[in-house]
Design a protein around this motif. Structure first.
Motif, mmCIF file in Angstrom:
data_model
loop_
_atom_site.group_PDB
_atom_site.id
_atom_site.type_symbol
_atom_site.label_atom_id
_atom_site.label_comp_id
_atom_site.label_asym_id
_atom_site.label_seq_id
_atom_site.Cartn_x
_atom_site.Cartn_y
_atom_site.Cartn_z
ATOM 1 N N GLU A 21 1.054 14.728 18.768
ATOM 2 C CA GLU A 21 1.582 14.705 17.408
ATOM 3 C C GLU A 21 1.452 13.290 16.851
ATOM 4 O O GLU A 21 1.367 12.312 17.600
ATOM 5 C CB GLU A 21 3.054 15.121 17.389
ATOM 6 C CG GLU A 21 3.302 16.571 17.765
ATOM 7 C CD GLU A 21 3.027 17.511 16.610
ATOM 8 O OE1 GLU A 21 2.767 17.009 15.482
ATOM 9 O OE2 GLU A 21 3.057 18.729 16.825
ATOM 10 N N SER A 22 1.476 13.181 15.522
ATOM 11 C CA SER A 22 1.410 11.866 14.894
ATOM 12 C C SER A 22 2.135 11.894 13.560
ATOM 13 O O SER A 22 2.276 12.950 12.932
ATOM 14 C CB SER A 22 -0.050 11.446 14.674
ATOM 15 O OG SER A 22 -0.662 12.279 13.716
ATOM 16 N N VAL A 23 2.600 10.727 13.160
ATOM 17 C CA VAL A 23 3.208 10.585 11.842
ATOM 18 C C VAL A 23 2.903 9.180 11.336
ATOM 19 O O VAL A 23 2.961 8.209 12.085
ATOM 20 C CB VAL A 23 4.729 10.843 11.879
ATOM 21 C CG1 VAL A 23 5.458 9.821 12.756
ATOM 22 C CG2 VAL A 23 5.323 10.851 10.475
ATOM 23 N N ARG A 24 2.523 9.066 10.097
ATOM 24 C CA ARG A 24 2.225 7.779 9.479
ATOM 25 C C ARG A 24 3.548 7.096 9.177
ATOM 26 O O ARG A 24 4.417 7.669 8.519
ATOM 27 C CB ARG A 24 1.422 8.023 8.199
ATOM 28 C CG ARG A 24 0.855 6.783 7.566
ATOM 29 C CD ARG A 24 -0.646 6.687 7.729
ATOM 30 N NE ARG A 24 -1.231 6.020 6.571
ATOM 31 C CZ ARG A 24 -2.036 6.600 5.708
ATOM 32 N NH1 ARG A 24 -2.364 7.877 5.858
ATOM 33 N NH2 ARG A 24 -2.535 5.922 4.703
ATOM 34 N N VAL A 25 3.735 5.856 9.645
ATOM 35 C CA VAL A 25 5.029 5.197 9.503
ATOM 36 C C VAL A 25 4.988 3.947 8.633
ATOM 37 O O VAL A 25 6.028 3.503 8.144
ATOM 38 C CB VAL A 25 5.622 4.833 10.887
ATOM 39 C CG1 VAL A 25 5.919 6.089 11.687
ATOM 40 C CG2 VAL A 25 4.705 3.897 11.660
ATOM 41 N N LEU A 26 3.817 3.356 8.437
ATOM 42 C CA LEU A 26 3.767 2.120 7.654
ATOM 43 C C LEU A 26 2.351 1.861 7.181
ATOM 44 O O LEU A 26 1.410 1.903 7.974
ATOM 45 C CB LEU A 26 4.246 0.927 8.503
ATOM 46 C CG LEU A 26 4.120 -0.465 7.861
ATOM 47 C CD1 LEU A 26 5.057 -0.574 6.662
ATOM 48 C CD2 LEU A 26 4.416 -1.559 8.882
ATOM 49 N N ASP A 27 2.194 1.592 5.891
ATOM 50 C CA ASP A 27 0.935 1.103 5.344
ATOM 51 C C ASP A 27 1.107 -0.396 5.103
ATOM 52 O O ASP A 27 1.869 -0.804 4.217
ATOM 53 C CB ASP A 27 0.594 1.805 4.029
ATOM 54 C CG ASP A 27 -0.098 3.144 4.256
ATOM 55 O OD1 ASP A 27 -0.192 3.558 5.425
ATOM 56 O OD2 ASP A 27 -0.523 3.763 3.274
ATOM 57 N N GLU A 28 0.404 -1.193 5.903
ATOM 58 C CA GLU A 28 0.575 -2.647 5.840
ATOM 59 C C GLU A 28 -0.542 -3.273 4.994
ATOM 60 O O GLU A 28 -1.716 -3.210 5.369
ATOM 61 C CB GLU A 28 0.548 -3.241 7.244
ATOM 62 C CG GLU A 28 0.749 -4.741 7.256
ATOM 63 C CD GLU A 28 0.635 -5.326 8.659
ATOM 64 O OE1 GLU A 28 1.050 -6.482 8.830
ATOM 65 O OE2 GLU A 28 0.134 -4.619 9.566
ATOM 66 N N PRO A 29 -0.218 -3.897 3.858
ATOM 67 C CA PRO A 29 -1.246 -4.544 3.044
ATOM 68 C C PRO A 29 -1.943 -5.669 3.814
ATOM 69 O O PRO A 29 -1.312 -6.389 4.590
ATOM 70 C CB PRO A 29 -0.464 -5.106 1.851
ATOM 71 C CG PRO A 29 0.797 -4.296 1.803
ATOM 72 C CD PRO A 29 1.118 -3.984 3.239
ATOM 73 N N LEU A 30 -3.241 -5.799 3.606
ATOM 74 C CA LEU A 30 -3.983 -6.917 4.181
ATOM 75 C C LEU A 30 -3.917 -8.113 3.246
ATOM 76 O O LEU A 30 -3.876 -7.965 2.015
ATOM 77 C CB LEU A 30 -5.449 -6.536 4.409
ATOM 78 C CG LEU A 30 -5.756 -5.425 5.403
ATOM 79 C CD1 LEU A 30 -7.270 -5.323 5.601
ATOM 80 C CD2 LEU A 30 -5.066 -5.663 6.736
ATOM 81 N N GLN A 31 -3.917 -9.290 3.831
ATOM 82 C CA GLN A 31 -3.998 -10.538 3.075
ATOM 83 C C GLN A 31 -5.257 -11.291 3.485
ATOM 84 O O GLN A 31 -5.767 -11.116 4.599
ATOM 85 C CB GLN A 31 -2.755 -11.400 3.325
ATOM 86 C CG GLN A 31 -1.472 -10.789 2.789
ATOM 87 C CD GLN A 31 -0.255 -11.662 3.053
ATOM 88 O OE1 GLN A 31 -0.198 -12.394 4.040
ATOM 89 N NE2 GLN A 31 0.728 -11.583 2.173
ATOM 90 N N PHE A 32 -5.737 -12.138 2.581
ATOM 91 C CA PHE A 32 -6.913 -12.959 2.830
ATOM 92 C C PHE A 32 -6.419 -14.331 3.273
ATOM 93 O O PHE A 32 -5.679 -15.005 2.551
ATOM 94 C CB PHE A 32 -7.737 -13.072 1.546
ATOM 95 C CG PHE A 32 -9.159 -13.506 1.756
ATOM 96 C CD1 PHE A 32 -9.998 -12.812 2.610
ATOM 97 C CD2 PHE A 32 -9.671 -14.599 1.067
ATOM 98 C CE1 PHE A 32 -11.318 -13.192 2.779
ATOM 99 C CE2 PHE A 32 -10.982 -14.986 1.232
ATOM 100 C CZ PHE A 32 -11.807 -14.283 2.094
#
Length: 311
Positions: free
Chosen positions: A155-166
Motif C-alpha cells: 500500500e502507499s499514500v502520498r504524504v508530502l510534496d516538497e518544493p525544490l529550490q535552486f
C-alpha cells in the motif's frame, strides 16, 4: 536445550520439592521428575539429591541455577522482541537530512511512547523487498519507477510534496534572484553527483530535465552533501537542486543562496509505503499522524512526473 525442562528445574530448585513445583507448573509430579531426569541426562550431571525434606541442589545444580535463570530471561527477551506491538516500528528513509526525517521527528515528538528503528536503504526496489519480507514495516519513498507498479500487497499514500529550490554560490549568475522560473534555468549547469542509474530519484530528475530542457549532470564521485556544498560555493558555473525542507549547514563564508523555483514549482512527492497485512499496531498510528499533518499534493502551479504514486 529444552526450556520447559529448564523452567521445571528452576521451579523445583525454588520450591525444594518436586510436588510443589508440579503444582506451580500445573503438571503432574511424574512430569516434573521426567523433565529433571531428561535435563540431567543432557547435561551429564546430577542436579538434585533426594532427602527426607524434599529435593536439594547438588554442587552442579547450584552452579547451573544462575545460568538457567539467565537462559529463561534471554528466551523471554527474544520472544518480546518479535511480539506484535513490543518490538520497535522499523521505518526506512533515504537520508537523515531529508524532509521525511523531519516527518519522523515530528511523529516521535507526538508519540514518544513508540519505539522506533530508523534505517536507510538504497532504492525503492530494496525498500519494497524489505517491506515484503518483514525486515521493515514502512518506507518513505518519493516515487515508484516508471513502468514498474508497486506489488499488489504494498500500500502507499502520498504524504508530502516538497518544493525544490535552486542552490547557488555567491558568484553564480542567478545569486541575486529572489526566485527563478524553470524555463530560466535552461542553459545553466545543474550538478547532482548523487544521481545513481536505475533509482527512483534519478528517474524523477531525468523527467524534470526532459520536460523543461534542463542540463543536469551527475559526473564525478558522490562525496556527500558537504563536498557538494563546497564545490557549489567555489564554482560560479555550477548549481544544484535541494528540497525546501532538506536540512543543510554550511560555513558562513560559503555565501550559498537557496532560491525558490516557480512557474511551475517542481515538487518531490514523498509517499509512505507499507505491506497491507503488516500487524504492527504503531504502523496505524504513524499513518494517522501523517494523514493529520501531511501537506496536500497536486496543488496548482506545481509539477511532478505523471508516473509518481498518485495517492
Amino acid at each position: 536445550m529444552d526450556l520447559d525442562a529448564v523452567r521445571t528445574f528452576i521451579a523445583a530448585a525454588d520450591a525444594g520439592r518436586f510436588q510443589e513445583a508440579a503444582a506451580e507448573l500445573a503438571v503432574t509430579q511424574q512430569a516434573v521428575s521426567k523433565r529433571i531426569a531428561a535435563l540431567e541426562r543432557s547435561l551429564g550431571v546430577r542436579l538434585f539429591t533426594r532427602t527426607p525434606r524434599g529435593a536439594e541442589l547438588t554442587i552442579d545444580g547450584q552452579a547451573f541455577l544462575p545460568h538457567a535463570r539467565e537462559l529463561l530471561r534471554v528466551a523471554e527477551r527474544a520472544v518480546a522482541s518479535v511480539h506484535t506491538g513490543r518490538r520497535p516500528l522499523r521505518v526506512d528513509m533515504i537520508t537523515s537530512r531529508s524532509a521525511t526525517s523531519g516527518l519522523m521527528r515530528g511523529f516521535h515528538r507526538a508519540h514518544p511512547e513508540i519505539d522506533l528503528d530508523v534505517v536507510m536503504l538504497f532504492d525503492i526496489e530494496t525498500a519494497v523487498a524489505a517491506i515484503r519480507s518483514g525486515a521493515i514495516d514502512a518506507s518513505f519513498r518519493a516515487v515508484t519507477m516508471p513502468g514498474r507498479p508497486l506489488p499488489g500487497d504494498i500500500e502507499s499514500v502520498r504524504v508530502l510534496d516538497e518544493p525544490l529550490q535552486f542552490l547557488v554560490g555567491p558568484a553564480h549568475a542567478l545569486a541575486s534572484a529572489r526566485s527563478v522560473t524553470l524555463t530560466r534555468l535552461a542553459g545553466h549547469r545543474i550538478w547532482m553527483p548523487g544521481l545513481a542509474p536505475g533509482t527512483e530519484w534519478t528517474a524523477y530528475y531525468d523527467d524534470l530535465a526532459a520536460e523543461f530542457g534542463l542540463t543536469i549532470e551527475a559526473t564525478g564521485p558522490n562525496f556527500g552533501s558537504d563536498a557538494l556544498l563546497d564545490t557549489i560555493a567555489d564554482t560560479p558555473a555550477l548549481a544544484t537542486f535541494m528540497g525546501e525542507q532538506t536540512r543543510l549547514v554550511w560555513p558562513a563564508g560559503h555565501g550559498l543562496r537557496r532560491i525558490p523555483v516557480t512557474d511551475p514549482t517542481p515538487v518531490y512527492p514523498h509517499s509512505l509505503l507499507w505491506r497491507r497485512d503488516d500487524p504492527h499496531p504503531a504502523l496505524a498510528v504513524l499513518r494517522a499522524h501523517l494523514a493529520a499533518t501531511a501537506a496536500g499534493h497536486g496543488a496548482p502551479g506545481t509539477w511532478a512526473p505523471d508516473w509518481v504514486i498518485p495517492r
